[in-house]
Design an enzyme around this catalytic site. Structure first.
Site, PDB file in Angstrom:
ATOM      1  N   LEU B 121     -14.025  -9.253  25.870  1.00 33.39           N
ATOM      2  CA  LEU B 121     -14.179  -8.801  24.489  1.00 33.39           C
ATOM      3  C   LEU B 121     -14.217  -7.274  24.520  1.00 33.39           C
ATOM      4  O   LEU B 121     -15.034  -6.694  25.237  1.00 33.39           O
ATOM      5  CB  LEU B 121     -15.478  -9.359  23.897  1.00 33.39           C
ATOM      6  CG  LEU B 121     -15.859  -8.840  22.508  1.00 33.39           C
ATOM      7  CD1 LEU B 121     -14.849  -9.289  21.454  1.00 33.39           C
ATOM      8  CD2 LEU B 121     -17.258  -9.330  22.128  1.00 33.39           C
ATOM      9  N   GLU B 240     -23.762 -13.010  20.066  1.00 35.23           N
ATOM     10  CA  GLU B 240     -23.894 -12.259  21.314  1.00 35.23           C
ATOM     11  C   GLU B 240     -25.352 -11.840  21.534  1.00 35.23           C
ATOM     12  O   GLU B 240     -25.896 -11.941  22.635  1.00 35.23           O
ATOM     13  CB  GLU B 240     -22.979 -11.029  21.217  1.00 35.23           C
ATOM     14  CG  GLU B 240     -23.001 -10.157  22.432  1.00 35.23           C
ATOM     15  CD  GLU B 240     -21.892  -9.092  22.403  1.00 35.23           C
ATOM     16  OE1 GLU B 240     -20.902  -9.243  21.637  1.00 35.23           O
ATOM     17  OE2 GLU B 240     -22.029  -8.112  23.141  1.00 35.23           O
ATOM     18  N   ARG B 241     -25.990 -11.376  20.468  1.00 35.20           N
ATOM     19  CA  ARG B 241     -27.388 -10.928  20.587  1.00 35.20           C
ATOM     20  C   ARG B 241     -28.327 -12.110  20.791  1.00 35.20           C
ATOM     21  O   ARG B 241     -29.298 -12.011  21.533  1.00 35.20           O
ATOM     22  CB  ARG B 241     -27.775 -10.138  19.327  1.00 35.20           C
ATOM     23  CG  ARG B 241     -27.104  -8.782  19.307  1.00 35.20           C
ATOM     24  CD  ARG B 241     -27.140  -8.108  17.962  1.00 35.20           C
ATOM     25  NE  ARG B 241     -26.267  -6.929  18.020  1.00 35.20           N
ATOM     26  CZ  ARG B 241     -25.755  -6.314  16.967  1.00 35.20           C
ATOM     27  NH1 ARG B 241     -26.023  -6.744  15.740  1.00 35.20           N
ATOM     28  NH2 ARG B 241     -24.968  -5.266  17.129  1.00 35.20           N
ATOM     29  N   ARG B 266     -50.087 -12.428  48.691  1.00 39.16           N
ATOM     30  CA  ARG B 266     -50.161 -11.130  49.364  1.00 39.16           C
ATOM     31  C   ARG B 266     -51.628 -10.683  49.413  1.00 39.16           C
ATOM     32  O   ARG B 266     -52.287 -10.614  48.376  1.00 39.16           O
ATOM     33  CB  ARG B 266     -49.337 -10.122  48.554  1.00 39.16           C
ATOM     34  CG  ARG B 266     -49.598  -8.680  48.898  1.00 39.16           C
ATOM     35  CD  ARG B 266     -48.865  -8.299  50.164  1.00 39.16           C
ATOM     36  NE  ARG B 266     -49.122  -6.890  50.476  1.00 39.16           N
ATOM     37  CZ  ARG B 266     -48.531  -6.256  51.479  1.00 39.16           C
ATOM     38  NH1 ARG B 266     -47.661  -6.894  52.235  1.00 39.16           N
ATOM     39  NH2 ARG B 266     -48.807  -5.003  51.714  1.00 39.16           N
ATOM     40  N   GLN B 334     -43.937  -2.965  40.514  1.00 44.03           N
ATOM     41  CA  GLN B 334     -45.218  -2.319  40.799  1.00 44.03           C
ATOM     42  C   GLN B 334     -46.139  -3.257  41.590  1.00 44.03           C
ATOM     43  O   GLN B 334     -46.801  -2.835  42.528  1.00 44.03           O
ATOM     44  CB  GLN B 334     -45.884  -1.891  39.480  1.00 44.03           C
ATOM     45  CG  GLN B 334     -46.956  -0.839  39.658  1.00 44.03           C
ATOM     46  CD  GLN B 334     -46.399   0.472  40.200  1.00 44.03           C
ATOM     47  OE1 GLN B 334     -45.228   0.790  40.011  1.00 44.03           O
ATOM     48  NE2 GLN B 334     -47.234   1.217  40.919  1.00 44.03           N
ATOM     49  N   GLY B 362     -25.514  -3.946  21.435  1.00 46.63           N
ATOM     50  CA  GLY B 362     -26.258  -3.163  20.439  1.00 46.63           C
ATOM     51  C   GLY B 362     -27.537  -2.637  21.058  1.00 46.63           C
ATOM     52  O   GLY B 362     -28.356  -3.417  21.540  1.00 46.63           O
ATOM     53  N   THR B 363     -27.701  -1.324  21.068  1.00 48.88           N
ATOM     54  CA  THR B 363     -28.868  -0.721  21.719  1.00 48.88           C
ATOM     55  C   THR B 363     -30.156  -1.045  20.959  1.00 48.88           C
ATOM     56  O   THR B 363     -30.122  -1.484  19.808  1.00 48.88           O
ATOM     57  CB  THR B 363     -28.729   0.809  21.741  1.00 48.88           C
ATOM     58  OG1 THR B 363     -28.612   1.253  20.383  1.00 48.88           O
ATOM     59  CG2 THR B 363     -27.505   1.257  22.524  1.00 48.88           C
TER      60      THR B 363
END
Lengths: 252, 377
Positions: B121, B240-241, B266, B334, B362-363
Site C-alpha cells: 500500500l 489499518e489503525r 532473576r 529496564q 498515522g502518528t
C-alpha cells in the site's frame, strides 16, 4: 471407502496429571485430542482425498470428549460418534474395545485406523482386541499405508527398518506418529465442523453390558528419579577410573 | 465475551503453525528478510483471507478472526513478517474488496488471498506522510489510461510486491478532491523500486522507495469511483489503525509476561527481583495499563466488526495501544537491565519493533488531531 478412525480425549501432555483415588486419571484438567490420533485422522483424510469416501470418528468418553471429536471434524472428518455412559467410567481395555466394536460394527467400515496406543493409558491393547471382536485382520505399527482397490499394504515400523504387510479390506491398522503430519484446520473447516453430526450413544443403545472389569489398576509408581552421576576429578588417575567405569558397565 | 470457541480453536492452529514453521526462522529472517514462500504457506492455510468471503477463496470469518491472527503473530514475535501480513490482509486488499469491481477482485484480491501475490500500500511520500492532503503523486488521464508520476516512501513489501495500491491526485493542488487509488503492477513500465531502506526495527520486512515516471496505468486499474480516493483511503486507514492497535497491545502483553517471568527468576541482593517493590509495582503498572487498553481495543473492534465507523475510538485505541506497547517494552528493558539491551534477549527487538507503530498508520500527533476534531476542538 468408508474409514473409521478411533479417537480419544486425553489430558494435555503439557499439563501435570492428577490421579483419582481409584488410580484413574483425573479428567478435570486441560484435555486435548490425543496427539497420536491426530496423525491417524490425517492419514484417514489423505486416504479419503485419494480414494473418495467418508471419514467417521468414533470415541468413547465423557460428554466433553465431543470437543476432541470436533477437533477432528475441523480438520475435515465427516461425522462423529461418541459413546458415553456413566457405567463406562474407568473402563478397562476390554470393555473399551467392546463398546467401540459395537459402534464400529454398525458402520461397516472398510478401514479402521487406530493409534498404536493412547497417550494416557498406553495399554496398546484396545486396537488388537477391537480387531478380534470385529473379526478383522490387523496391520500394526504402520508408518505408511497404501490402498489399491481392496488391497491394503502397510510398512510396519521395526527396530531397524520396516516390513511390508498386506491384507484385504475390511482391515484394522494401527499407525505410528510417523504416518502423517496432522494438518492445521482452517477457519472454514472449524466453522463447518460446528454443523457436522456427532451422534451420542449409550451402552444401552449399543446393546453392550458393562459387566465386571477384567482388569483394575492396583497401584501406580513414579519412575525412579535419575541418580546423579559420579564426578571424577583428574588427579592423574582419571583416565584409568573412566576406563574401569566403562568396563564395569560392560560397554568396553 | 469477544471470542467464540471457533476463534479459540483457530488460535490454537495459528499458534501451532507459527511455532512450527515460522518462529524457528525468525532470527535468520531478521538478517535476510523472510522468503516469499512463507506468504504462500499463510495463503494455503487460509490465514490471508480470514474474513473474506469463500467465493474469493476467503474463510468467511468475522473481524475477530483477523484480531486472533494479529494477536498470535504479535505473541509469537513475528515483527516485520506480521506487519507484511497485516499490510496484505488488512490494508492493501480491503479497498480492492470493498470498492473494486468483480473483475478487479478476481485479478488482484483472489491471488493475494492465496498468497501468490504479495501486495503493498503506497500512501506516504518523501514530503507528505501525516499530511495526506499534501501528496504530490499525480495521475493524469490520457484516453483509456492514466499517466502516473511521483515517489512513494517507507512502503512495506515495496520491493517484493506483485502490485501496490497507490494513492494519487489529478493535480498538485492541496485539498481532498481529485484523489484516485490505482493498483499498479510490478513490471509496468515507469514503475521502479529505487531503493530498500534500513530501519530501526522490523528488520524481517522489506521497506522500499517506489518511483513512478510517466507510468501508464490502464483506467481499469482504478479502484473505486474516480475522484473519491480520499474518502476510500480514509476508510482504509480506520482498518489499518484498528489492526495496529490489536497487534500492539498483544505484543505488549507478550513483553510484559516475559519481563514478569524474568523478574521472578532473576535474583539480586539475595532475592528474586520481582520481590523488590520498585520492580513489583512497575510490573503491576505494566499489566494494569495493558488490561485497560486491551478492553478498550476489543470494545472498539466490536464496533468496527458490527459495521460502525467509530473514528474517535479507533484513533484513541491506536494512540493508546501503541504508546503502551512502547512504554511496556521500555520498562521491560529496564527490568532486564544489561540483558535487556542485548540482542539475545527479546525485549530490545520488541522495543524497536513497537516504536514504529507510534508513527505508522498515522502518528500519535495525527491521532490527537483526529480525536480533537471529533470533540469539536
Amino acid at each position: 471407502m468408508k474409514i473409521v478412525v478411533t479417537v480419544k480425549q486425553v489430558p494435555d501432555p503439557n499439563s501435570s496429571h492428577v490421579l483419582e483415588a481409584d488410580n484413574t486419571l483425573g479428567r478435570d484438567k486441560e484435555v486435548v485430542l490425543d496427539p497420536g490420533d491426530e496423525c491417524g485422522i490425517e492419514e484417514g483424510l489423505q486416504l479419503k482425498e485419494a480414494h473418495g469416501g467418508e471419514v467417521v470418528l468414533v470415541s468413547m468418553g465423557p460428554e466433553r470428549a465431543k470437543d476432541a471429536i470436533r477437533k477432528g471434524l475441523s480438520m475435515g472428518a465427516d461425522r462423529g460418534i461418541l459413546i458415553t455412559d456413566e457405567s463406562l467410567s474407568g473402563a478397562d481395555a476390554y470393555l473399551t474395545a467392546r463398546a467401540l466394536a459395537a459402534a464400529i460394527k454398525a458402520e461397516q467400515a472398510d478401514l479402521v485406523i487406530c493409534g498404536t496406543e493412547s497417550y494416557d493409558g498406553s495399554t496398546g491393547m484396545v486396537p488388537p482386541i477391537l480387531a478380534e471382536l470385529l473379526g478383522l485382520p490387523q496391520l500394526t505399527f504402520a508408518k505408511k499405508v497404501e490402498v489399491d482397490g481392496s488391497k491394503v499394504k502397510v510398512n510396519r515400523q521395526t527396530a531397524d527398518g520396516h516390513m511390508v504387510l498386506e491384507a484385504t479390506t475390511p482391515v484394522l491398522i494401527t499407525v505410528t506418529a510417523a504416518i502423517a503430519e496432522p494438518r492445521y484446520a482452517s477457519l472454514k473447516g472449524i466453522m463447518a465442523a460446528r454443523s457436522k453430526e456427532v451422534k451420542q450413544l449409550s451402552l444401552g443403545d449399543l446393546g453392550v453390558e458393562s459387566g465386571e472389569r477384567a482388569e483394575t489398576i492396583e497401584s501406580m509408581a513414579d519412575a525412579e528419579a535419575r541418580k546423579a552421576g559420579a564426578v571424577i576429578e583428574d588427579d592423574g588417575t582419571a583416565v584409568d577410573q573412566i576406563v574401569k567405569f566403562l568396563a564395569d558397565a560392560k560397554v568396553l | 465475551m469477544y471470542f467464540s470457541d471457533a476463534h479459540e480453536e483457530l488460535r490454537l492452529h495459528i499458534r501451532r503453525f507459527l511455532e512450527k514453521e515460522v518462529q524457528p526462522h525468525l532470527d535468520e529472517w531478521e538478517e535476510t528478510t523472510f522468503p516469499d514462500s512463507i506468504f504462500r504457506r499463510f495463503g494455503e492455510l487460509g490465514f490471508l483471507g480470514l474474513r473474506y468471503p469463500p467465493e474469493y477463496g476467503g474463510q468467511g470469518g468475522d473481524y475477530f478472526s483477523a484480531v486472533v491472527l494479529s494477536e498470535e503473530m504479535s505473541k509469537a514475535g513475528l515483527g516485520g513478517l506480521a506487519m507484511a501480513v497485516d499490510v496484505q490482509s488488512e490494508m492493501a486488499t480491503p479497498p480492492v474488496f470493498r470498492f473494486g469491481t468483480e473483475e478487479q477482485k478476481q485479478k488482484w484480491l483472489v491471488p493475494a488471498i492465496r498468497g501468490e501475490h504479495i501486495a503493498a500500500l503506497a500512501i506516504t511520500e518523501p514530503d507528505a506522510g501525516s499530511d495526506v492532503a499534501g501528496i504530490t503523486t499525480v495521475a493524469r488521464r490520457d484516453g483509456d489510461d492514466f499517466i502516473v508520476n511521483g515517489r512513494k516512501i517507507f512502503i512495506t513489501s515495496g520491493a517484493r510486491c506483485q502490485w501496490a495500491l497507490v494513492v494519487t491526485k489529478t493535480d498538485r493542488e492541496r485539498g481532498h478532491s481529485g484523489y484516485n487509488l490505482f493498483v499498479i503492477e510490478k513490471g509496468t513500465p515507469g514503475f521502479s523500486v529505487t531503493r530498500t531502506l534500513k530501519k530501526l526495527g522490523m528488520h524481517s520486512s522489506d521497506t522500499a522507495e517506489l518511483l513512478f515516471e510517466d507510468c501508464r496505468v490502464p483506467a481499469a486499474n482504478l479502484i473505486g469511483e474516480e475522484g473519491e480516493g480520499f474518502k476510500h483511503i480514509m476508510w482504509e486507514l480506520q482498518g489499518e489503525r484498528m489492526i495496529a492497535a490489536a497487534g500492539a497491545i498483544a505484543g505488549a502483553q507478550r513483553t510484559f509476561e516475559y519481563a514478569m517471568n524474568y523478574a521472578q527468576n532473576r535474583s539480586a541482593f539475595g532475592q528474586p527481583i520481582s520481590q523488590f517493590q520498585v520492580i513489583k509495582h512497575r510490573l503491576v503498572d505494566m499489566g494494569t495499563k495493558i488490561a485497560a487498553v486491551q478492553a478498550f481495543v476489543y470494545q472498539t473492534a466490536r464496533q468496527w466488526d458490527q459495521g460502525e465507523y467509530p473514528v474517535r475510538e479507533i484513533s484513541q485505541a491506536k494512540l493508546l495501544a501503541t504508546q503502551v506497547a512502547v512504554e511496556v517494552a521500555d520498562d521491560a528493558i529496564q527490568i532486564l537491565g544489561g540483558h535487556g539491551y542485548m540482542q539475545e534477549f527479546p525485549v530490545e527487538r520488541a522495543w524497536r519493533n513497537a516504536r514504529l507503530a507510534r508513527i505508522g498508520a498515522g502518528t500519535d500527533e495525527i491521532m490527537k488531531e483526529i480525536i480533537a476534531k471529533t470533540y469539536g476542538l
